[in-house]
Design an enzyme around this catalytic site. Structure first.
Site, PDB file in Angstrom:
ATOM      1  N   GLY A 208      18.836 -24.873 -30.662  1.00  0.00           N
ATOM      2  CA  GLY A 208      18.491 -24.725 -29.244  1.00  0.00           C
ATOM      3  C   GLY A 208      16.993 -24.654 -29.055  1.00  0.00           C
ATOM      4  N   ASN A 209      16.576 -24.231 -27.883  1.00  0.00           N
ATOM      5  CA  ASN A 209      15.144 -24.010 -27.635  1.00  0.00           C
ATOM      6  C   ASN A 209      14.994 -22.884 -26.620  1.00  0.00           C
ATOM      7  OD1 ASN A 209      14.996 -25.185 -24.849  1.00  0.00           O
ATOM      8  ND2 ASN A 209      15.662 -27.025 -25.953  1.00  0.00           N
ATOM      9  N   TYR A 210      13.760 -22.509 -26.341  1.00  0.00           N
ATOM     10  CA  TYR A 210      13.502 -21.301 -25.538  1.00  0.00           C
ATOM     11  C   TYR A 210      13.550 -21.527 -24.015  1.00  0.00           C
ATOM     12  CZ  TYR A 210      12.146 -18.647 -29.657  1.00  0.00           C
ATOM     13  OH  TYR A 210      12.149 -17.981 -30.847  1.00  0.00           O
TER      14      TYR A 210
END
Ligand code: CTP
Length: 402
Positions: A208-210
């Site tokens: 995922g990412n932030y």
């Protein structure tokens, strides 16, 4: 702004009901027509005679009028109103509103009203902080109602905290702003992608990412408030859309986001690509949880489809496509390249080098680059205000299409 506006003022049974008198006076002074509905308990806090005199209209409390045998039609009242304001709104009334309970004239009118509804809660701080009250307010917001936040201060109980009804001037100001706000996106259908994508590795893990989704959601709210019908295709985030004109399509992976976009883009006036889409996804998704074995684990990744570039190819002459770029170096050049490659009408650049902006933050600092190579820089500001700047640029881009 309020001249000749029809306002229903709902007054419920709390000590702040005394402020309803001053609120009525302010509305009437601004030229509004005010009809007041009181709950039975509200009459214990302020007399109907005071409010009838100030509003220049009889006060409505009961379903029936015993003097002349008339009934007070909640449907007619709901249709008459340009806005409904419930001030003070007690925890009890909000709880009933959130759950469709309609055991007095105010509540039946609320269910019949087609106009915007504004609530000014007032209660003791512990009641205000109770999870039940918080949940009910969230439900009411999710129906598209507007909450006018209570203020912090001394409460009738002597305690100090949040729960004091917003001042009548603040309530009038909120309504004026509402009626004054432009509806320049009326009739427009806009699709927004937002949030991160999650790429499955095995049943319990993902890449995922932030991205928090805050920028995409702020933009969705701004455009909906200005009259657009918004389709929000969102990866997993912790926030929810509020405005009733936002249709949420939740997705997880880049592939699901692509499919949702392709299903919807054709009927849209614009696509606004705010999502932080993964560029790579595991080549094979393990059907079982991967066990810890070797010292090093190799994960083979394959490229995801570029959603923006795909839509850029499908874009019709009357459609806009707007992109975002998050860059860490060579920002302007990289953004310009993406503008061309993905066939955007303009691109919104965020630089990771700008302190206080970017993923997770409540603020953002953007630069907009247009097809005509114009470069517009903006100050660091809350994402809500950044959304306004982007919406204004979209309006300009629509004008340039013609
Ligand atoms: N985008 C997209 N689909 C992808 C990747 C990006 O729709 N698979 C969109 C983003 O929503 C954004 C724009 O393309 O509007 C640019 O995203 P960005 O991640 O900055 O660009 P990439 O093309 O992925 O380039 P890179 O990661 O190499 O900088």
């Amino acid at each position: 702004m309020l001249t000749d506006k029809h306002i229903i003022l709902g007054v419920t049974g709390g000590i702040a009901a005394y402020k309803a008198a001053y609120l009525t006076r302010l509305f009437v002074k601004k030229g509004a027509h005010v009809k007041i509905i009181m709950t039975p308990l509200a009459k214990e806090f302020i007399t109907p005679l005071t409010l009838a005199t100030l509003s220049k209209n009889p006060i409505l409390v009961d379903f029936f009028n015993p003097e002349n045998g008339d009934w007070n039609s909640h449907v007619d009242l709901g249709l008459w109103a340009d806005a409904m304001v419930i001030a003070p709104a007690t925890a009890n009334t909000m709880g009933k509103m959130a759950h469709g309970i309609a055991d007095n004239l105010l509540l039946t009118t609320f269910l019949s009203a087609r106009c915007p509804v504004f609530l000014a809660p007032a209660m003791d701080l512990d009641m205000y902080q109770h999870p039940a009250t918080i949940k009910n307010m969230e439900i009411l917001k999710s129906f598209g109602n507007y909450l006018i936040e209570p203020e912090v201060g001394e409460l009738a109980s002597g305690l100090v905290g949040k729960g004091r009804m917003a001042e009548p001037e603040t309530i009038v100001d909120t309504l004026e702003k509402y009626f004054n706000s432009t509806h320049d996106f009326a009739g427009k259908q806009l699709m927004i992608t937002a949030g991160p994508t999650h790429e499955m590795i095995d049943p319990v893990r993902f890449i995922g990412n932030y991205s928090s989704g805050k920028m995409g959601y702020a933009l969705a709210e701004e455009l909906a408030e200005r009259g657009a019908k918004v389709t929000l295709i969102s990866g997993a985030v912790a926030i929810k859309p509020i405005h009733k004109n936002i249709q949420l399509i939740p997705v997880k992976s880049a592939q699901q986001m692509l499919e949702a976009c392709q299903l919807n883009f054709e009927n849209q006036d614009a696509g606004i690509m705010v999502a932080a889409v993964a560029d790579y996804t595991p080549k094979d998704v393990s059907s079982q949880k991967i066990k810890k074995k070797d010292e090093v684990l190799f994960l083979e990744l394959k490229q995801t489809a570029d959603i923006a570039a795909t839509l850029g190819k499908q874009k019709k002459l009357n459609q806009l496509l707007i992109g975002f770029a998050l860059e860490t170096s060579n920002e302007i050049e990289n953004a310009k390249e993406k503008l061309e490659k993905k066939n955007f009408d303009f691109i919104v650049l965020n630089s990771m080098n700008d302190e206080g902006s970017g993923f997770q933050s409540d603020d953002n600092k953007i630069t907009i680059i247009t097809r005509k190579q114009e470069i517009k820089t903006f100050d660091l500001k809350p994402k809500k205000l950044v959304a306004k700047d982007i919406a204004d640029e979209i309006i300009l881009a629509f004008k340039n299409l013609k």
